[in-house]
Design an enzyme around this catalytic site. Structure first.
Site, PDB file in Angstrom:
ATOM      1  N   GLY A 179      -0.607   7.681  74.697  1.00 55.57           N
ATOM      2  CA  GLY A 179      -2.054   7.201  73.918  1.00 55.57           C
ATOM      3  C   GLY A 179      -2.177   5.460  73.886  1.00 55.57           C
ATOM      4  N   LEU A 217      -2.234  16.935  66.915  1.00 55.91           N
ATOM      5  CA  LEU A 217      -2.238  16.802  68.402  1.00 55.91           C
ATOM      6  C   LEU A 217      -1.286  16.097  69.094  1.00 55.91           C
ATOM      7  CD1 LEU A 217      -5.560  16.178  66.918  1.00 55.91           C
ATOM      8  CD2 LEU A 217      -6.055  16.703  69.191  1.00 55.91           C
ATOM      9  N   ALA A 218      -0.446  15.375  68.523  1.00 56.91           N
ATOM     10  CA  ALA A 218       0.483  14.893  69.191  1.00 56.91           C
ATOM     11  C   ALA A 218       1.328  15.794  69.995  1.00 56.91           C
ATOM     12  CB  ALA A 218       1.353  14.081  68.423  1.00 56.91           C
ATOM     13  N   ALA A 219       1.567  15.612  71.249  1.00 59.66           N
ATOM     14  CA  ALA A 219       2.342  16.637  71.881  1.00 59.66           C
ATOM     15  C   ALA A 219       2.831  15.977  73.444  1.00 59.66           C
ATOM     16  CB  ALA A 219       1.456  17.947  72.331  1.00 59.66           C
ATOM     17  N   TYR A 239       5.723  24.527  78.708  1.00 64.92           N
ATOM     18  CA  TYR A 239       4.862  24.082  77.969  1.00 64.92           C
ATOM     19  C   TYR A 239       4.011  25.031  77.027  1.00 64.92           C
ATOM     20  CZ  TYR A 239       0.075  22.044  76.856  1.00 64.92           C
ATOM     21  OH  TYR A 239      -0.903  21.673  76.152  1.00 64.92           O
ATOM     22  N   LYS A 279       3.920  25.733  72.937  1.00 59.93           N
ATOM     23  CA  LYS A 279       2.693  25.579  72.140  1.00 59.93           C
ATOM     24  C   LYS A 279       2.650  26.982  71.284  1.00 59.93           C
ATOM     25  CE  LYS A 279       0.304  22.084  72.924  1.00 59.93           C
ATOM     26  NZ  LYS A 279      -0.136  21.176  71.837  1.00 59.93           N
ATOM     27  N   VAL A 291     -11.048  16.321  85.869  1.00 63.18           N
ATOM     28  CA  VAL A 291     -12.288  15.455  85.906  1.00 63.18           C
ATOM     29  C   VAL A 291     -12.024  13.686  86.030  1.00 63.18           C
ATOM     30  CG1 VAL A 291     -14.250  14.762  84.251  1.00 63.18           C
ATOM     31  CG2 VAL A 291     -13.422  17.183  84.663  1.00 63.18           C
ATOM     32  N   ARG A 306     -12.168  26.535  86.424  1.00 65.91           N
ATOM     33  CA  ARG A 306     -11.776  26.190  85.222  1.00 65.91           C
ATOM     34  C   ARG A 306     -13.027  26.178  84.306  1.00 65.91           C
ATOM     35  NH1 ARG A 306      -7.840  27.170  87.034  1.00 65.91           N
ATOM     36  NH2 ARG A 306      -5.808  26.153  87.233  1.00 65.91           N
TER      37      ARG A 306
HETATM   38  N1  LIG Z   1      -6.669  17.650  77.274  1.00 66.91           N
HETATM   39  C1  LIG Z   1      -6.842  19.004  77.353  1.00 66.91           C
HETATM   40  O1  LIG Z   1      -7.506  19.479  78.290  1.00 66.91           O
HETATM   41  C2  LIG Z   1      -5.959  19.851  76.522  1.00 66.91           C
HETATM   42  C3  LIG Z   1      -6.087  21.265  76.674  1.00 66.91           C
HETATM   43  C4  LIG Z   1      -5.322  21.971  75.839  1.00 66.91           C
HETATM   44  C5  LIG Z   1      -4.605  21.640  74.688  1.00 66.91           C
HETATM   45  N2  LIG Z   1      -4.560  20.152  74.553  1.00 66.91           N
HETATM   46  C6  LIG Z   1      -3.730  19.758  73.535  1.00 66.91           C
HETATM   47  O2  LIG Z   1      -4.381  18.697  72.867  1.00 66.91           O
HETATM   48  C7  LIG Z   1      -3.687  17.900  72.397  1.00 66.91           C
HETATM   49  C8  LIG Z   1      -4.122  16.290  72.733  1.00 66.91           C
HETATM   50  O3  LIG Z   1      -4.114  16.169  73.934  1.00 66.91           O
HETATM   51  P1  LIG Z   1      -4.602  14.906  75.042  1.00 66.91           P
HETATM   52  O4  LIG Z   1      -5.123  15.375  76.210  1.00 66.91           O
HETATM   53  O5  LIG Z   1      -5.523  14.066  74.023  1.00 66.91           O
HETATM   54  O6  LIG Z   1      -3.254  14.280  75.439  1.00 66.91           O
HETATM   55  P2  LIG Z   1      -3.189  12.755  75.188  1.00 66.91           P
HETATM   56  O7  LIG Z   1      -1.845  12.431  75.980  1.00 66.91           O
HETATM   57  O8  LIG Z   1      -4.068  11.634  75.356  1.00 66.91           O
HETATM   58  O9  LIG Z   1      -2.728  12.891  73.564  1.00 66.91           O
HETATM   59  C9  LIG Z   1      -1.394  13.117  73.022  1.00 66.91           C
HETATM   60  C10 LIG Z   1      -1.066  12.086  72.247  1.00 66.91           C
HETATM   61  O10 LIG Z   1       0.049  12.297  71.321  1.00 66.91           O
HETATM   62  C11 LIG Z   1       0.988  11.074  71.188  1.00 66.91           C
HETATM   63  N3  LIG Z   1       2.456  11.546  71.238  1.00 66.91           N
HETATM   64  C12 LIG Z   1       3.071  12.266  72.097  1.00 66.91           C
HETATM   65  N4  LIG Z   1       4.467  12.541  71.668  1.00 66.91           N
HETATM   66  C13 LIG Z   1       4.288  12.106  70.628  1.00 66.91           C
HETATM   67  C14 LIG Z   1       5.375  12.005  69.573  1.00 66.91           C
HETATM   68  N5  LIG Z   1       6.622  12.460  69.451  1.00 66.91           N
HETATM   69  N6  LIG Z   1       5.160  11.359  68.444  1.00 66.91           N
HETATM   70  C15 LIG Z   1       3.886  10.700  68.043  1.00 66.91           C
HETATM   71  N7  LIG Z   1       3.052  10.947  69.107  1.00 66.91           N
HETATM   72  C16 LIG Z   1       3.030  11.593  70.177  1.00 66.91           C
HETATM   73  C17 LIG Z   1       0.771  10.299  72.750  1.00 66.91           C
HETATM   74  O11 LIG Z   1       1.026   9.042  72.433  1.00 66.91           O
HETATM   75  C18 LIG Z   1      -0.747  10.692  72.709  1.00 66.91           C
HETATM   76  O12 LIG Z   1      -1.658   9.528  72.123  1.00 66.91           O
HETATM   77  C19 LIG Z   1      -2.212  18.005  72.895  1.00 66.91           C
HETATM   78  O13 LIG Z   1      -1.611  18.913  71.866  1.00 66.91           O
HETATM   79  C20 LIG Z   1      -2.686  19.048  73.975  1.00 66.91           C
HETATM   80  O14 LIG Z   1      -1.662  19.907  74.371  1.00 66.91           O
HETATM   81  C21 LIG Z   1      -5.248  19.311  75.362  1.00 66.91           C
END
Ligand SMILES: NC(=O)c1ccc[n+]([C@@H]2O[C@H](COP(=O)([O-])OP(=O)(O)OC[C@H]3O[C@@H](n4cnc5c(N)ncnc54)[C@H](O)[C@@H]3O)[C@@H](O)[C@H]2O)c1
Length: 312
Positions: free
Chosen positions: A36, A77-79, A145, A149, A189, A212
């Site tokens: 992020g 949401l952090a992941a 992954y 989850k 996208v 998708r």
């Molecule tokens: N984008 C999608 O289409 C999608 C689909 C299904 C699920 N998700 C889930 O939604 C959530 C957000 O995804 P996104 O697309 O915004 O991704 P992203 O990578 O933009 O956001 C994840 C955020 O978590 C932070 N992060 C990662 N590891 C961390 C840690 N150990 N400690 C603190 N912060 C940490 C990153 O810096 C980032 O800002 C995630 O859990 C992801 O698995 C996303």
């Protein structure tokens, strides 16, 4: 309400932050900025009701911070979000997504939070036999992954059973929109948009018929904010449109919005790529009152516009 958003500097998390602030809530973000950026939070910093701490969710300092902030709700949401990275390095994936979730739940409990809203993924369904995937479909994790989850979802259940920490799990389809990074493999996208706006070549893997379920990020932010207020009862909801869009059609719509040539190159399909995906949004409507409102063409035009504004 006081709400903590983990991963709030990321693509989806920053939209959740903006939506919470727009509704008058006080928002706290913990993010290690591994993927992020604080650039995503520029409007939030100006709000006067926003607090940011750069921290890994596994850092032992998280508990004290949450005790100090006392958020009523935690949006987690952090992941680690890359399926391919999870295959290459499953231990790292488990550490961030499973151990990290346990750390967030422990901190939420210490801080007296009422509820956690968790971001899961349609990856947990593997190769689903029925599309759109119904709300009660069996899970079938086919990557570390997806397994991490699901592991995190199991931790949520256990904390609810042990300590009464309420939760809602939101199972996200393919989210797209402004601020999505083209660096992540989830962001087709973003990849097409960046390339087409910049006049660069694009590649479709397979024959372009892979589908998708694309759901706009502002609609997902609505669901998170709605779930913050409601009683979760430990339920999970699939968030998508129920509609399948082929790679080829997606490319055409983005090319049209970008005023670019709709002439992708083609490459062989990638190992493990899922042929089709969409989820049934009706249970989310019945349980959360949530429906995706943004039509695909409208959302993709907004995404192209955002990308152009970044280039100016
Ligand atoms: N984008 C999608 O289409 C999608 C689909 C299904 C699920 N998700 C889930 O939604 C959530 C957000 O995804 P996104 O697309 O915004 O991704 P992203 O990578 O933009 O956001 C994840 C955020 O978590 C932070 N992060 C990662 N590891 C961390 C840690 N150990 N400690 C603190 N912060 C940490 C990153 O810096 C980032 O800002 C995630 O859990 C992801 O698995 C996303």
């Amino acid at each position: 309400m006081r709400v903590l958003v983990t991963g709030g500097a990321g693509f989806i998390g920053s939209h959740v932050v903006d939506r919470l602030l727009a509704d008058g809530h006080e928002v706290f973000v913990v993010d290690d900025l591994s993927s992020g950026s604080t650039d995503n939070l520029s409007a939030a910093f100006d709000s006067g009701r926003f607090h940011f701490h750069e921290l890994d969710i596994r850092d032992p300092g998280l508990g004290a911070l949450v005790v100090e902030w006392k958020p009523e709700v935690v949006c987690h949401l952090a992941a680690q979000i890359s399926v391919r990275r999870s295959v290459a390095d499953p231990i790292h994936d488990a550490r961030v997504n499973v151990e990290g979730t346990a750390c967030v739940l422990g901190a939420a409990r210490e801080g007296g939070s009422r509820k956690v809203v968790f971001a899961s993924s349609v990856a947990v369904y593997g190769h689903p036999p029925v599309i759109p995937v119904p709300g009660d479909a069996p899970t079938d994790p086919r990557s570390p992954y997806a397994a991490s989850k699901l592991g995190a979802e199991a931790y949520l259940s256990s904390y609810r059973a042990l300590y009464g920490l309420d939760f809602t799990t939101l199972v996200l389809a393919n989210v797209y929109g402004p601020r999505q990074s083209a660096a992540g493999e989830a962001g087709v996208v973003a990849i097409f948009t960046d390339a087409l706006v910049d006049g660069k070549p694009t590649v479709l893997y397979g024959d372009g018929t892979q589908t998708r379920d694309y759901v706009f990020v502002a609609d997902i932010a609505d669901a998170f904010v709605g779930a913050c207020g409601s009683e979760g009862g430990g339920r999970r909801f699939n968030l998508g449109t129920g509609l399948q869009t082929t790679d080829r059609r997606l490319h055409s719509i983005i090319a049209d919005a970008a005023g670019a040539n709709d002439k992708p190159g083609f490459a062989p399909p990638r190992l493990g790529d899922l042929p089709a995906m969409a989820v049934d949004p009706v249970p989310a409507y019945e349980g959360l009152g949530w429906l995706p409102r943004t039509e695909l063409g409208e959302g993709l035009r907004a995404t192209v516009e955002w990308r152009r504004s970044c280039r100016r």
